[in-house]
Structure formats: C-alpha cells, structure tokens
Enzyme design. Structure first.
Site, PDB file in Angstrom:
ATOM      1  N   LYS A  79       0.840  -1.202   0.000  1.00 35.52           N
ATOM      2  CA  LYS A  79       0.000   0.000   0.000  1.00 35.52           C
ATOM      3  C   LYS A  79       0.878   1.257   0.000  1.00 35.52           C
ATOM      4  CE  LYS A  79      -3.745  -2.562   2.156  1.00 35.52           C
ATOM      5  NZ  LYS A  79      -4.340  -3.054   3.401  1.00 35.52           N
ATOM      6  N   ASP A 117     -11.020   2.665   4.748  1.00 43.09           N
ATOM      7  CA  ASP A 117     -11.247   1.221   4.647  1.00 43.09           C
ATOM      8  C   ASP A 117     -12.738   0.895   4.694  1.00 43.09           C
ATOM      9  OD1 ASP A 117      -9.208  -0.515   4.106  1.00 43.09           O
ATOM     10  OD2 ASP A 117      -8.498  -0.669   6.182  1.00 43.09           O
ATOM     11  N   GLN A 161      -4.131  -1.730   9.770  1.00 42.14           N
ATOM     12  CA  GLN A 161      -4.037  -3.041   9.122  1.00 42.14           C
ATOM     13  C   GLN A 161      -4.577  -4.124  10.049  1.00 42.14           C
ATOM     14  OE1 GLN A 161      -3.012  -3.613   5.847  1.00 42.14           O
ATOM     15  NE2 GLN A 161      -3.796  -5.663   6.272  1.00 42.14           N
TER      16      GLN A 161
END
Ligand code: NAP
Length: 303
Positions: free
Chosen positions: A53, A120, A97
């Site tokens: 990412k 997200d 994450q």
C-alpha cells in the site's frame, strides 16, 4: 473451455489513470492526499500488505505516513495513534491493518477512526450508511470486486451470485452490494458459510461465484457450473521449498481445474488484490477532495 483471465492489475491501472487527473486537480490547490497507516505487530502477511500500500501511494503521488507499534501495544497506545491521525490536517485517510494481534481490540479501534477519514470503510457509521444506500466509503475489497466485474463487462444485474464467506471485511458487505439496487448490483445473492449444508449444491447454481474463505483450493471444479464467472478472494500461504521465501500464494479456488470449466476467473496473485489497493487509493483521494479540495465529478469511489 478455458476461462478468460480477469486481470486485476490491468483494471487497477485504469483506475490509477483516472485518479491521476483528480490528483493533478488537488495538487493545483496545493493538496497532496495523505494516508496514515497503522501496523501493530510483525505479522509477515500484514507487513507485506502495508508495504504494497505504501509503495502504491508513492507510485501514484499520495503521501503515506507509517506508524508501527509492537505486538504487545495496549489498546490505549493504538487509540492514541489513531487520535493523532484523526487530528492531523495533512492526513485524509487512516488505515489500521487487520487483523490486530488481539482481534478483540478491533471494534474499539475501528470505531475510533474519524468516519470522514475511514478509507477502509469499516467504521460502523460507514457500514450503516452503505447498508442504507447513502453516500459512504465502501470497503475496498468488495468495491474492488465490483469494479473488476463491471470493467470486465461481466453482467451483474439479474445474475445469481453466490458468496462463500460472511466476514465483515469481504463476504457480508460484498453480498449486500451485489444485491443493492443500482448499476453495480441487482444480483440475486446467496451467502454461504461453515453452517451451509451441501455447499456444492449452492455453488453449482452460481452465475458469479465468489470465494472469500481463507482455505487453499477449497472450491474445486465439481463445485462450479460450466460457464460461471469465478472470483477468488483468498490469499493463502502454502509451503513451497523451491521458493526462496519457503512459501507461495494460492487462492481459495483450485485455479487450474476450475479455469477449465469457468468462463472467466481471477488469478491469485494478480486478481482481486490489486483492486483492493486501488480502491483504498480512490477512497483516500475522495477523502482529500471532500476535506480539502474541489470535488471531482468522475470519482470512482462511492463516497
Ligand atoms: P475470515 O474472516 O476468516 O472469514 C472466512 C469466511 O469463510 C467465514 O465467514 C467462514 O464461515 C467461511 N468459511 C470458512 N471455511 C468455510 C467452509 N469450509 N465452507 C464454507 N464457508 C467457510 O476471512 P476474510 O477476512 O473474509 O478473508 C477471506 C480470504 O480472503 C482470506 O484468504 C484473506 O486472506 C483473503 N483476503 C484477500 C483480500 C484481497 O485483497 N485479495 C482482502 C481481504 C481478504 P463462518 O462465518 O461460519 O466461520
């Protein structure tokens, strides 16, 4: 029959080309979108996702700021980092994450992220807005799968989609989005899980079969209808002594055999994964536009 390969890297490249115009426009207003990335612990798979990412941010012109905490970090320590990113004006998107070393912390951490920086799409507010069909950040993997299908000219409307897996990250939001009224939805959806009786009976009825299971090659050729479109979300590390790393990545689908029956199939790697990252970038650009810049009329994101 030999299936058409749905090339996630090529579709992601299209999305980056579209984002580049929006990034230029933001830059002309002095804005470089910023993504705050929080990694807790040293899970090798999580580390490699975070690296991918960050690398993509650098390639397409986003700024990423990494915060790495040790695996034993307390909930308070993680929340402090999230708070800092919430207040940082140069940060438009926040990514924690998952999984966290202690998954019980996840609800509190996700709820602490400012909803307008929740790129997200896991904050309860964004999940609720998505369910109601209101503007929201859609979770990246489900949205990436829809983009891959639509841009590959796979008809969704009227199709019977069978989603195997009901996680909050992939299966459940994907099943919802596929069934939603709208140009990327209007499918009839079946959702399967570990309590599904006779899984194969359901999967064989799918026009579009999506495997988000986390078990190597769980979907075999006998479970697939001839001509179905198969999307393999799974990323599983299996031992491979011939590789320097000692492992290789395989999906949830027995690719070689299923590709002989399906009309189209995503590979692993190179299928869904690149789209997940592309949608994270798209959401971050959207967040920056909403917070700090002119809004684009051609945005990829749902927000
Ligand atoms: P997860 O939270 O472990 O959920 C797995 C789901 O599969 C659960 O709903 C589980 O059912 C169901 N399941 C497991 N075994 C099954 C079986 N034998 N038959 C039917 N259903 C079964 O996993 P996830 O986060 O959704 O991720 C799934 C996979 O996708 C993993 O390999 C992950 O690494 C990968 N992934 C890839 C990307 C990408 O960008 N490519 C992004 C996210 C995840 P129950 O609910 O009954 O337990």
């Amino acid at each position: 029959m030999s299936a058409r390969i749905l090339d996630g890297r090529a579709v992601a490249a299209q999305i980056y080309a579209e984002l580049s115009d929006r990034l230029r426009r933001l830059e002309s207003h002095g804005v470089v979108p910023g993504l705050g990335v929080v990694l807790v612990g040293d899970n090798p798979a999580s580390r490699s996702y975070v690296t991918a990412k960050e690398k993509t941010c650098a390639q397409i012109g986003l700024r990423s700021v990494a915060h790495t905490l040790r695996a034993t970090a307390t909930l308070r320590e993680i929340l402090d980092v999230v708070e800092q990113l919430n207040h940082d004006e140069s940060i438009d998107g926040i990514l924690v994450q998952l999984p966290l070393p202690d998954p019980r912390m996840e609800p509190a951490v996700l709820e602490a992220i400012r909803p307008d920086k929740d790129v997200d799409g896991f904050h309860p507010l964004n999940v609720g807005r998505m369910l109601l069909g209101l503007p929201a950040f859609w979770p990246c993997t489900p949205h990436g799968i829809l983009q891959l299908l639509v841009r590959s000219n796979i008809p969704i409307q009227g199709a019977h989609a069978v989603v195997v897996g009901r996680s909050h990250i992939v299966g459940r939001p994907l099943a919802h989005l596929l069934s939603m009224k709208g140009p990327m939805g209007n499918a009839t959806v079946t959702i399967c899980h570990t309590h599904t009786r006779d899984l194969a009976e359901h999967t064989r009825r799918a026009d579009i079969l999506i495997a988000a299971i986390g078990r190597p090659r769980a979907i075999t050729a006998e479970m697939v209808r001839a001509g179905a479109v198969v999307v393999d979300v799974g990323v599983n590390r299996v031992p491979d002594p011939e590789r320097p790393s000692g492992y290789r990545l395989v999906g949830d689908v027995d690719f070689e055999q299923v590709a002989k029956r399906a009309s189209a199939i995503t590979p692993v790697p190179g299928g869904v994964g690149p789209l997940t990252i592309a949608m994270l970038m798209a959401n971050t650009v959207t967040a920056a536009e909403r917070r700090r810049g002119p809004r684009s009329s051609t945005e990829v994101s749902s927000a």
